[in-house]
Design an enzyme around this catalytic site. Structure first.
Site, PDB file in Angstrom:
ATOM      1  NE  ARG A 152      -5.992   8.212   7.647  1.00 18.67           N
ATOM      2  CZ  ARG A 152      -4.762   7.580   7.262  1.00 18.67           C
ATOM      3  NH1 ARG A 152      -4.492   7.173   8.621  1.00 18.67           N
ATOM      4  NH2 ARG A 152      -4.902   7.521   6.419  1.00 18.67           N
ATOM      5  CE  LYS A 186      13.501   4.419  -1.818  1.00 21.30           C
ATOM      6  NZ  LYS A 186      13.679   3.590  -0.304  1.00 21.30           N
ATOM      7  N   GLY A 237      -0.948   8.975   0.739  1.00 23.03           N
ATOM      8  CA  GLY A 237      -1.116  10.481   1.992  1.00 23.03           C
ATOM      9  C   GLY A 237       0.056  11.447   2.054  1.00 23.03           C
ATOM     10  N   GLY A 273      -1.891   2.565   1.435  1.00 25.24           N
ATOM     11  CA  GLY A 273      -1.273   1.169   0.843  1.00 25.24           C
ATOM     12  C   GLY A 273      -2.517   1.089  -0.354  1.00 25.24           C
TER      13      GLY A 273
HETATM   14  P1  ADP Z   1       2.678   9.251  -2.117  1.00 18.50           P
HETATM   15  O1  ADP Z   1       2.423   8.991   0.205  1.00 18.50           O
HETATM   16  O2  ADP Z   1       1.240  10.578  -2.079  1.00 18.50           O
HETATM   17  O3  ADP Z   1       2.307   8.467  -2.193  1.00 18.50           O
HETATM   18  P2  ADP Z   1       5.228   9.020  -1.268  1.00 18.50           P
HETATM   19  O4  ADP Z   1       5.259   8.845  -0.738  1.00 18.50           O
HETATM   20  O5  ADP Z   1       5.341   7.694  -2.908  1.00 18.50           O
HETATM   21  O6  ADP Z   1       3.344  10.020  -1.972  1.00 18.50           O
HETATM   22  O7  ADP Z   1       6.047  10.343  -1.504  1.00 18.50           O
HETATM   23  C1  ADP Z   1       6.432  10.972  -1.679  1.00 18.50           C
HETATM   24  C2  ADP Z   1       7.480  12.210  -0.785  1.00 18.50           C
HETATM   25  O8  ADP Z   1       8.790  12.084  -2.344  1.00 18.50           O
HETATM   26  C3  ADP Z   1       7.226  13.275  -0.241  1.00 18.50           C
HETATM   27  O9  ADP Z   1       8.397  13.039   0.461  1.00 18.50           O
HETATM   28  C4  ADP Z   1       8.554  14.067  -1.722  1.00 18.50           C
HETATM   29  O10 ADP Z   1       8.857  14.714  -1.128  1.00 18.50           O
HETATM   30  C5  ADP Z   1       9.143  13.030  -2.177  1.00 18.50           C
HETATM   31  N1  ADP Z   1       9.773  13.589  -3.690  1.00 18.50           N
HETATM   32  C6  ADP Z   1       9.034  14.271  -4.574  1.00 18.50           C
HETATM   33  N2  ADP Z   1       9.884  14.612  -5.325  1.00 18.50           N
HETATM   34  C7  ADP Z   1      11.305  14.152  -5.157  1.00 18.50           C
HETATM   35  C8  ADP Z   1      12.842  14.315  -5.513  1.00 18.50           C
HETATM   36  N3  ADP Z   1      12.462  14.996  -7.204  1.00 18.50           N
HETATM   37  N4  ADP Z   1      13.995  14.084  -5.147  1.00 18.50           N
HETATM   38  C9  ADP Z   1      13.547  13.426  -3.998  1.00 18.50           C
HETATM   39  N5  ADP Z   1      12.054  13.618  -3.698  1.00 18.50           N
HETATM   40  C10 ADP Z   1      11.462  13.763  -4.327  1.00 18.50           C
HETATM   41 MG    MG Z   2       3.745   8.688   1.074  1.00 21.01          MG
END
Ligand code: ADP
Ligand code: MG
Length: 398
Positions: free
Chosen positions: A36, A197, A351, A374
């Site tokens: 960063r 989620k 992230g 976010g």
């Molecule tokens: P980002 O930060 O890239 O936006 P998120 O925070 O929404 O992504 O989600 C990341 C998390 O999702 C990771 O910790 C990963 O382990 C989890 N994840 C990915 N696939 C699955 C799955 N099939 N079941 C449970 N958790 C999952």
């Molecule tokens: Mg995340």
């Protein structure tokens, strides 16, 4: 289009630059990853070379409005000194007489880092008096903190109304890449959504759905969509309250001309800690009652790799599996590699996806890896970010 560094002459001027130096720290207080800080170097170096007096302000961690020694910005000034190859001054206050004196000591081309903005509760409250104090330090304001632009805080929003306010180079790059996705993408536009989620990504899916030709749904959220299709997913991560919304999205997509892809095969195991030998891949209809879907399966990942190879633009948020465990990082690796080898414009946000791409060594293969979590999601939801809205518009040259 927002006004930026090309739109003013910074020579000899005091320029307050809001940066996002909210770096991850190790237990012992050392910086775990300085990405960063490095992301803001173009803005800092350009202002220096154009003889500005550069005053940097950031938050670090969550001190909740009071001084917390372990969250002082002092180590950041030391790291920035190393990166710039010059002495960066540091001030133990971010406003008030001590900060005023520190700014007076700046020569043209000098750089000063202020103490953590969030040591003051007025920062997050967007207190007008605090914004006025910040503004009194400088002649001009530059916002390079894209990752904090979705927050209306004193240093991101309030102060921008009190000084001539411009976008920094990182901010400019982020806005160009992300608005390119929403406004004028090379087609076909493929969106890949993953992560944990569905509930946190609904706004993005809703906003992208009318724009994309293909939408690929992986990660934990895929299980909620599979349940909406009547598939048994064992002990997978499902959000029961959002099954109806998932069904609604699947029903709406064809009316918008978007093809939606769910995994046709998956990698399953007892849980996220399972080892590779304990995992198996199977068709999506054959998940056992005690099993969890932890990654998109290899056949699906192949198919999705083909789709991204034929795309003009890919926008991707959230890893396709539990990438923290190498046993469940396969689909993310395969699809990321295909994107890296393709000619598509590729923009990613989030992230965790960024961390996944870093651990796979694939960041440099992408057109743009957004530094915002976010903020990136809110931008892709079509929302106006307060820290961006407050910046000047570029005056069109007739
Ligand atoms: P980002 O930060 O890239 O936006 P998120 O925070 O929404 O992504 O989600 C990341 C998390 O999702 C990771 O910790 C990963 O382990 C989890 N994840 C990915 N696939 C699955 C799955 N099939 N079941 C449970 N958790 C999952
Ligand atoms: Mg995340």
């Amino acid at each position: 289009m927002k006004a930026g560094l090309d739109d003013f002459d910074p020579e000899g001027r005091r320029v307050l630059v809001r940066v996002d130096f909210n770096v991850p720290l190790l237990e012992d207080g050392r910086i775990r990853d300085d990405a960063r800080i490095r992301a803001c170097l173009p803005t800092i170096q350009e202002l220096r070379s154009r003889s500005a007096r550069v005053i940097l302000a950031t938050h670090l961690g969550r001190p909740k409005g009071k001084p917390v020694e372990s969250l002082s910005t002092r180590p950041l000034a030391i790291r920035l000194s190393e990166l710039l190859g010059m002495n960066v001054a540091w001030c133990p206050e971010c406003v008030g007489p001590v900060a005023q004196t520190a700014v007076q000591g700046l020569a043209d081309g000098g750089v000063l880092l202020l103490e953590n903005l969030r040591f003051h509760p007025e920062e997050e409250a967007n207190d007008p008096g605090f914004a006025t104090q910040l503004a009194s330090l400088a002649d001009l304001y530059v916002n390079d903190a894209f990752g904090t632009a979705h927050r209306a805080h004193a240093s991101t929003e309030g102060v921008a109304h009190l000084l001539p306010a411009y976008a920094g180079r990182l901010m400019e790059r982020e806005l160009a890449a992300l608005s390119g996705i929403l406004e004028s993408p090379a087609r076909p536009l493929v969106a890949i959504m993953g992560g944990s989620k569905l509930s946190t990504k609904l706004g993005v899916i809703d906003h992208l759905l009318p724009r994309v030709q293909q939408l690929l749904l992986g990660g934990g959220m895929a299980a909620t969509f599979l349940v909406a299709e009547g598939v048994s997913v064992g002990r997978s991560l499902v959000e029961p309250d959002f099954v109806a919304r998932a069904a609604e999205i699947l029903g709406r997509a064809p009316t918008l001309g978007a093809e939606v892809y769910l995994p046709t095969d998956v990698v399953v195991a007892a849980g996220p800690q399972s080892t590779a030998p304990e995992a198996r891949s199977c068709p999506v209809g054959e998940v056992g009652g005690e099993e969890m879907i932890l990654d998109v399966g290899p056949a699906t990942a192949q198919r999705w790799s083909e789709l991204v190879r034929r795309s003009g633009t890919v926008v991707w948020n959230g890893p396709l599996g539990v990438y923290e465990n190498p046993a469940f990082a396969g689909a993310t690796r395969l699809v990321a590699t295909a994107i890296g080898e393709s000619t598509a414009v590729s923009v990613t946000g989030g992230g965790d996806l960024q961390a996944a791409l870093e651990s796979l060594g694939l960041v440099s293969k992408f057109t743009h890896v957004s530094t915002g979590g976010g903020a990136t999601l809110e931008f892709l939801e079509g929302r106006e970010l307060p820290g961006v809205a407050a910046l000047r518009e570029r005056v069109a040259v007739p």
